[in-house]
Scaffold this active site. Structure first.
Site, PDB file in Angstrom:
ATOM      1  N   CYS A 165       2.337  -2.745 -27.151  1.00 23.45           N
ATOM      2  CA  CYS A 165       2.163  -2.321 -25.763  1.00 23.45           C
ATOM      3  C   CYS A 165       3.196  -2.940 -24.828  1.00 23.45           C
ATOM      4  CB  CYS A 165       0.747  -2.617 -25.279  1.00 23.45           C
ATOM      5  SG  CYS A 165       0.371  -4.370 -25.236  1.00 23.45           S
TER       6      CYS A 165
ATOM      7  N   HIS B 129       0.813  -1.217   0.000  1.00 20.96           N
ATOM      8  CA  HIS B 129       0.000   0.000   0.000  1.00 20.96           C
ATOM      9  C   HIS B 129       0.845   1.264   0.000  1.00 20.96           C
ATOM     10  CE1 HIS B 129      -3.642  -2.383   1.609  1.00 20.96           C
ATOM     11  NE2 HIS B 129      -3.488  -2.464   0.310  1.00 20.96           N
TER      12      HIS B 129
HETATM   13  C1  PEP Z   1       3.648  -8.082 -22.872  1.00 21.32           C
HETATM   14  O1  PEP Z   1       3.723  -9.302 -22.698  1.00 21.32           O
HETATM   15  O2  PEP Z   1       4.364  -7.460 -23.678  1.00 21.32           O
HETATM   16  C2  PEP Z   1       2.679  -7.262 -22.110  1.00 21.32           C
HETATM   17  C3  PEP Z   1       2.506  -5.995 -22.357  1.00 21.32           C
HETATM   18  O3  PEP Z   1       1.966  -7.883 -21.140  1.00 21.32           O
HETATM   19  P1  PEP Z   1       2.537  -8.239 -19.703  1.00 21.32           P
HETATM   20  O4  PEP Z   1       3.860  -7.544 -19.542  1.00 21.32           O
HETATM   21  O5  PEP Z   1       1.521  -7.779 -18.729  1.00 21.32           O
HETATM   22  O6  PEP Z   1       2.669  -9.724 -19.758  1.00 21.32           O
END
Ligand code: PEP
Ligand code: MG
Length: 618
Positions: A541, A228
């Site tokens: 991402c 937290h």
């Molecule tokens: C990834 O695998 O690139 C991703 C963005 O997801 P995570 O890091 O949450 O596995």
């Protein structure tokens, strides 16, 4: 975690945890290193719990136990002291929560309110009273109950219960300070202007004891990313380094301290060399941020006119709330499992829907992509029992769980629909391995839409269902997938792991293969090309997109939407207007045919030769 003493670290000041000489996350000319070293300088390598840099002076957060009575002959008098101390502690906590600059972000407020309720827990107080009745002095009783709880809780692996232990340690220390008549919290004693709090562990409210303008950073002996205190610190923008073993025994009150929350390193009594180095870095960051503030809301376009949307990854409402501050164009990946990790039991649909609705409220007109639960593997849920597996990263995780336990996926879809309250929504499935999984998930989504209609719950006109491309098998079904999928987002963290068979959590493997290598770049180009041909929106991402050099390459490969960690938005956005994709593309196509292990050095040279702005992440 290790502590390096000045004597045996021979010239490691200003050195990265990996031992390579580099300035702290900023391209500034390093000052001249002096010949001698400051006595007793200590560099403690821990883990980063909240990013950022801070320079200040140590304030040790320890209970003051002078005048403590261990055994008492007068039980009634001790009970009365305990009651007076609890009353004054409750009053002080109320004052602190209501009159300080308490953040308004829901999770932070929830955490603080839960803490306040915990402080009023009768069970805890009754146990202390019982210990007094058995003959202990009030302070000794508080400590005895704390020790007893600590011993019992340490055997439990449940993250939630362990978190409660930290709250309890914090409360016990507060109660002790009221008992020994400090009366109020440590913030009332004379304090430096630039406080670096050094503590064993802290409860979330401890940060509010201090004037926000003066509290610059925190060093903890314990602590994890989902504690937290770490969540509250991130929402307040206070750098924190955790797991700094023995920090309290090495630090002295008033010592100069540097907190490097980016690398997870704390320097006690740093050399002048390190102070100068970090001061320059802080100065350069502040300057860059001032420059960035002026342009952060303008569209990001390359020199040759490619428009790029730089969004951010988030997992908590507090992070989403910072979106406009960091200048992100949206949230390209909202990791829903992070909230699940904070909840103490499997959340009801209404609880989930409330969160998703609030996230959407924060977005105004900007896009957000919700990822369905990516649990299992490195992200277990304490209340969701999963079978033991030899290789959890290759096991029962993410959408695979939703396939076998459709209720998990269906209730989440239900919560998205309810939270959206008729607004359009984007949902993304993690770790899809074959098209059949996507089709099954779509069926489940349709079932939930029907269900909502039957219950007169508004169904958004547009629910886009996308796929995270992170498992190589899907590359060989990509054309089939692209016929029906609404969008693709490439998760380079897992894609790299599964493509190169290199555990992303292993220190030895992490840097063995480079994302800027011919094979990975060819795969990324293949995906971008296929998506373009099929007219399906594609983004990246994974963490890769958050590095300016890597982002430069991704844009040239055809990715015009990047979702990056919040701390990377600024650096990536500063790079884009200095890039001319038409110059790099033909060179990159050549490079991808190379037999080399990594193309990093060649790409760096290109960036240098063409004045592409590659500042480090803030
Ligand atoms: C990834 O695998 O690139 C991703 C963005 O997801 P995570 O890091 O949450 O596995
Ligand atoms: Mg992933």
């Amino acid at each position: 975690m290790k502590v390096v003493s000045a004597e045996n670290k021979a010239n490691t000041a200003g050195t990265s945890p990996e031992g390579q000489e580099k300035p702290p996350a900023e391209s500034v000319a390093p000052p001249q290193r002096p010949a001698g070293r400051a006595a007793e300088e200590r560099k403690i390598t821990g883990v980063s719990l909240s990013k950022g840099l801070a320079i200040g002076h140590a304030v040790l957060y320890e209970p003051c136990l002078t005048g403590m009575e261990t055994v008492s002959g007068n039980t009634q008098a001790q009970l009365q002291r305990l009651r007076r101390a609890t009353d004054s502690m409750h009053e002080a906590i109320n004052r602190m929560l209501h009159h300080s600059a308490t953040p308004t972000v829901t999770e932070t407020r929830d955490i603080l309110e839960a803490y306040q309720m915990f402080a009023r827990d009768r069970g805890w107080l009754v146990r202390i009273e019982d210990a007094i009745a058995r003959g202990l002095g009030a302070e000794a009783a508080v400590q005895h109950i704390l020790e007893d709880t600590r011993t019992r809780m340490m055997q439990v692996s449940d993250g939630y219960i362990r978190e409660r232990l930290q709250d309890m340690e914090d409360l016990s220390n507060r109660l002790l300070s009221h008992l020994v008549q400090l009366g109020e919290n440590a913030a009332l004693t004379p304090l430096p202007e630039d406080i670096i709090l050094v503590a064993r562990s802290l409860g979330p409210a401890a940060l509010l004891d201090y004037d926000r303008d003066r509290l610059k950073g925190v060093v903890l002996e314990k602590g994890g990313y989902s504690n937290h205190v770490a969540i509250v610190a991130r929402s307040l923008g206070i750098p924190v380094v955790g797991q700094c073993e023995d920090a309290l025994s090495f630090a002295r009150s008033g010592d100069p301290v540097i907190v490097d929350g980016d690398r997870g390193v704390a320097y006690l009594r740093p050399s002048q060399y390190d102070v100068d180095l970090y001061a320059r870095s802080l100065e350069a960051r502040a300057k860059r941020t001032r420059l960035y503030r002026r342009v952060q809301n303008q569209p990001c376009v390359t020199k040759d006119g490619v428009k790029v949307s730089v969004q951010m990854n988030a997992g908590l409402l507090s992070e989403v709330a910072s979106m406009n501050n960091v200048g992100a164009d949206g949230v390209g990946l909202f990791r829903t499992e992070l909230s699940f990790m904070g909840w103490k039991k499997y959340p009801l649909v209404v609880t989930q829907a409330e969160l998703y609705g609030k996230v959407m409220d924060h977005m105004c007109d900007k896009p957000v992509v919700f990822r369905t639960l990516d649990i299992g593997g490195d992200k277990p849920l304490p209340y969701f029992k999963a079978p033991h597996e030899e290789n959890p990263a290759l096991g029962w995780r993410a959408v695979r769980i939703g396939m076998d336990r459709p209720a998990v996926l269906r209730t989440q879809f239900r919560a998205f629909i309810r939270g959206a309250k008729g607004r359009n929504i984007k949902i993304m499935l993690p770790l899809v391995t074959e098209v059949a999984e996507y089709d099954r998930a779509r069926q489940l989504l349709e079932m939930e839409k029907d269900r909502a209609r039957r219950s007169n719950i508004p169904v958004p006109a547009k629910i886009e269902l996308g796929v995270m491309l992170e498992v190589p098998s899907l590359l060989w079904q990509l054309d089939t997938l692209l016929e029906t999928v609404d969008f693709i987002s490439v998760g380079t963290n897992d894609l790299m792991q599964y493509l190169y068979v290199a555990d992303r959590g292993s220190d030895i493997m992490r840097s063995r293969y480079d994302a800027l290598s011919p094979a990975m770049l060819r795969v990324l180009k293949f995906i971008a090309d296929q998506c373009r041909l099929a007219g399906v929106p594609v983004s990246v991402c994974g963490e890769m997109a958050g590095q300016p050099l890597e982002a430069m390459v991704l844009i040239v490969l055809g990715y015009e939407v990047l979702s990056v960690p919040a701390v990377s938005v600024e650096a990536v956005k500063m790079m884009i207007p200095t890039l001319d994709t038409s110059l790099l593309l033909p060179y990159l196509e050549q490079l991808m045919k190379s037999r080399e292990h990594s193309l990093r050095e060649r790409l760096l040279s290109f960036a240098r030769d063409h004045q592409v702005n590659l500042v480090q992440n803030i």
